[in-house]
Design a protein around this motif. Structure first.
Motif, PDB file in Angstrom:
ATOM      1  N   SER A 117      90.557  25.273  39.483  1.00 50.92           N
ATOM      2  CA  SER A 117      90.379  23.970  40.101  1.00 50.92           C
ATOM      3  C   SER A 117      90.418  22.813  39.100  1.00 50.92           C
ATOM      4  O   SER A 117      90.267  21.658  39.495  1.00 50.92           O
ATOM      5  CB  SER A 117      89.045  23.938  40.862  1.00 50.92           C
ATOM      6  N   ALA A 118      90.640  23.100  37.842  1.00 53.58           N
ATOM      7  CA  ALA A 118      90.591  22.060  36.804  1.00 53.58           C
ATOM      8  C   ALA A 118      91.876  21.242  36.772  1.00 53.58           C
ATOM      9  O   ALA A 118      92.972  21.740  37.029  1.00 53.58           O
ATOM     10  CB  ALA A 118      90.366  22.696  35.437  1.00 53.58           C
ATOM     11  N   SER A 119      91.697  19.982  36.427  1.00 53.21           N
ATOM     12  CA  SER A 119      92.838  19.098  36.208  1.00 53.21           C
ATOM     13  C   SER A 119      93.517  19.496  34.896  1.00 53.21           C
ATOM     14  O   SER A 119      92.914  20.186  34.064  1.00 53.21           O
ATOM     15  CB  SER A 119      92.361  17.650  36.108  1.00 53.21           C
ATOM     16  N   PRO A 120      94.754  19.068  34.671  1.00 48.81           N
ATOM     17  CA  PRO A 120      95.414  19.384  33.393  1.00 48.81           C
ATOM     18  C   PRO A 120      94.614  18.890  32.179  1.00 48.81           C
ATOM     19  O   PRO A 120      94.544  19.576  31.163  1.00 48.81           O
ATOM     20  CB  PRO A 120      96.755  18.657  33.497  1.00 48.81           C
ATOM     21  N   GLU A 121      93.972  17.720  32.318  1.00 49.40           N
ATOM     22  CA  GLU A 121      93.178  17.196  31.197  1.00 49.40           C
ATOM     23  C   GLU A 121      91.995  18.106  30.917  1.00 49.40           C
ATOM     24  O   GLU A 121      91.664  18.378  29.764  1.00 49.40           O
ATOM     25  CB  GLU A 121      92.635  15.790  31.502  1.00 49.40           C
ATOM     26  N   ARG A 122      91.346  18.547  31.975  1.00 54.07           N
ATOM     27  CA  ARG A 122      90.177  19.432  31.818  1.00 54.07           C
ATOM     28  C   ARG A 122      90.593  20.766  31.215  1.00 54.07           C
ATOM     29  O   ARG A 122      89.875  21.328  30.384  1.00 54.07           O
ATOM     30  CB  ARG A 122      89.484  19.613  33.172  1.00 54.07           C
ATOM     31  N   LEU A 123      91.740  21.291  31.635  1.00 51.23           N
ATOM     32  CA  LEU A 123      92.232  22.556  31.062  1.00 51.23           C
ATOM     33  C   LEU A 123      92.459  22.414  29.559  1.00 51.23           C
ATOM     34  O   LEU A 123      92.134  23.322  28.785  1.00 51.23           O
ATOM     35  CB  LEU A 123      93.522  22.994  31.749  1.00 51.23           C
ATOM     36  N   LEU A 124      93.001  21.286  29.156  1.00 53.51           N
ATOM     37  CA  LEU A 124      93.230  21.046  27.731  1.00 53.51           C
ATOM     38  C   LEU A 124      91.912  21.054  26.966  1.00 53.51           C
ATOM     39  O   LEU A 124      91.785  21.700  25.918  1.00 53.51           O
ATOM     40  CB  LEU A 124      93.964  19.714  27.533  1.00 53.51           C
ATOM     41  N   VAL A 125      90.912  20.374  27.502  1.00 51.44           N
ATOM     42  CA  VAL A 125      89.601  20.343  26.852  1.00 51.44           C
ATOM     43  C   VAL A 125      88.991  21.749  26.824  1.00 51.44           C
ATOM     44  O   VAL A 125      88.393  22.161  25.827  1.00 51.44           O
ATOM     45  CB  VAL A 125      88.665  19.327  27.537  1.00 51.44           C
ATOM     46  N   MET A 126      89.172  22.509  27.903  1.00 52.48           N
ATOM     47  CA  MET A 126      88.650  23.872  27.945  1.00 52.48           C
ATOM     48  C   MET A 126      89.302  24.737  26.858  1.00 52.48           C
ATOM     49  O   MET A 126      88.634  25.561  26.230  1.00 52.48           O
ATOM     50  CB  MET A 126      88.880  24.489  29.322  1.00 52.48           C
ATOM     51  N   LEU A 127      90.601  24.554  26.637  1.00 57.54           N
ATOM     52  CA  LEU A 127      91.273  25.302  25.572  1.00 57.54           C
ATOM     53  C   LEU A 127      90.719  24.926  24.202  1.00 57.54           C
ATOM     54  O   LEU A 127      90.470  25.787  23.361  1.00 57.54           O
ATOM     55  CB  LEU A 127      92.785  25.067  25.612  1.00 57.54           C
ATOM     56  N   ALA A 157      87.526  20.117  15.589  1.00 56.42           N
ATOM     57  CA  ALA A 157      86.429  19.423  16.287  1.00 56.42           C
ATOM     58  C   ALA A 157      86.776  17.975  16.655  1.00 56.42           C
ATOM     59  O   ALA A 157      86.573  17.568  17.808  1.00 56.42           O
ATOM     60  CB  ALA A 157      85.142  19.499  15.476  1.00 56.42           C
ATOM     61  N   PRO A 158      87.311  17.160  15.716  1.00 54.59           N
ATOM     62  CA  PRO A 158      87.640  15.782  16.123  1.00 54.59           C
ATOM     63  C   PRO A 158      88.788  15.708  17.128  1.00 54.59           C
ATOM     64  O   PRO A 158      88.814  14.803  17.970  1.00 54.59           O
ATOM     65  CB  PRO A 158      88.014  15.083  14.810  1.00 54.59           C
ATOM     66  N   LEU A 159      89.717  16.649  17.054  1.00 49.75           N
ATOM     67  CA  LEU A 159      90.788  16.681  18.056  1.00 49.75           C
ATOM     68  C   LEU A 159      90.212  16.965  19.442  1.00 49.75           C
ATOM     69  O   LEU A 159      90.562  16.308  20.426  1.00 49.75           O
ATOM     70  CB  LEU A 159      91.838  17.747  17.693  1.00 49.75           C
ATOM     71  N   ARG A 160      89.319  17.946  19.511  1.00 51.89           N
ATOM     72  CA  ARG A 160      88.680  18.272  20.793  1.00 51.89           C
ATOM     73  C   ARG A 160      87.907  17.062  21.312  1.00 51.89           C
ATOM     74  O   ARG A 160      87.994  16.720  22.495  1.00 51.89           O
ATOM     75  CB  ARG A 160      87.749  19.459  20.613  1.00 51.89           C
ATOM     76  N   ASP A 161      87.170  16.398  20.443  1.00 55.05           N
ATOM     77  CA  ASP A 161      86.400  15.232  20.869  1.00 55.05           C
ATOM     78  C   ASP A 161      87.306  14.115  21.388  1.00 55.05           C
ATOM     79  O   ASP A 161      86.990  13.457  22.383  1.00 55.05           O
ATOM     80  CB  ASP A 161      85.525  14.727  19.719  1.00 55.05           C
ATOM     81  N   ALA A 162      88.432  13.918  20.718  1.00 53.53           N
ATOM     82  CA  ALA A 162      89.384  12.885  21.159  1.00 53.53           C
ATOM     83  C   ALA A 162      89.970  13.233  22.524  1.00 53.53           C
ATOM     84  O   ALA A 162      90.067  12.367  23.404  1.00 53.53           O
ATOM     85  CB  ALA A 162      90.496  12.723  20.120  1.00 53.53           C
ATOM     86  N   TRP A 163      90.358  14.484  22.721  1.00 52.06           N
ATOM     87  CA  TRP A 163      90.908  14.888  24.014  1.00 52.06           C
ATOM     88  C   TRP A 163      89.843  14.826  25.095  1.00 52.06           C
ATOM     89  O   TRP A 163      90.123  14.472  26.244  1.00 52.06           O
ATOM     90  CB  TRP A 163      91.528  16.281  23.939  1.00 52.06           C
TER      91      TRP A 163
END
Length: 167
Positions: free
Chosen positions: A49-59, A142-148
């Protein structure tokens, strides 16, 4: 496809409460699941049910989990465990790189370069059994994840008025 959760080593246990009551067959079985399986089912629903943005953050979240677990395994001299987590991290980075759209975003080539560097460092951390390189990978991710995560939150906020206005 990259897995966000490990396979459940404990399959569900099925308990038949009353096998002779055939008119209530839907009520006669109860599935007892292990906590690990329940967590997997929850994650599967979140992913579906996740949006593409949420999937990216989950990865990215899972990538950091793998790096942290690899670091802990390296500290314990569990080289097999470290290798498993570093290899999974490499698969996530490969997936992230493969899904970059050069024709949609001007920064895609630069980010692909970071992914290529990160991929090489993850391999080095694994082969050389080098915890310092694993820590370097974490400092990079870590900073990449935070930015996304921030970008995904902003995107969600932009969509929220549109969704509430359509009801």
């Amino acid at each position: 496809m990259v897995e966000l959760a490990a396979a459940d080593p404990h399959p569900a246990v099925v308990v038949v409460l009353n096998p002779h009551d055939s008119d209530r067959i839907g009520d006669t079985t109860m599935t007892i699941t292990s906590p690990e399986r329940a967590a997997q089912q929850y994650l599967a629903q979140q992913v579906a049910s996740a949006s593409p943005e949420r999937l990216l953050v989950m990865l990215y979240d899972r990538l950091l989990v793998d790096i942290d677990r690899a670091a802990a395994a390296q500290e314990a001299a569990d080289w097999g465990g470290a290798g498993t987590h570093l290899t999974h991290a490499q698969r996530i980075v490969a997936e992230l790189s493969a899904t970059l759209a050069d024709d949609v975003w001007d920064g895609a080539a630069d980010l692909r370069g970071i992914y290529t560097y990160l991929q090489g460092r993850l391999i080095t951390a694994n082969i050389a059994k080098d915890a310092a390189v694993t820590a370097e990978c974490r400092r990079l991710v870590a900073p990449l994840r935070d930015a996304w995560r921030s970008a995904a939150a902003e995107t969600s906020q932009l969509r929220a008025p549109q969704l509430s206005g359509t009801a």
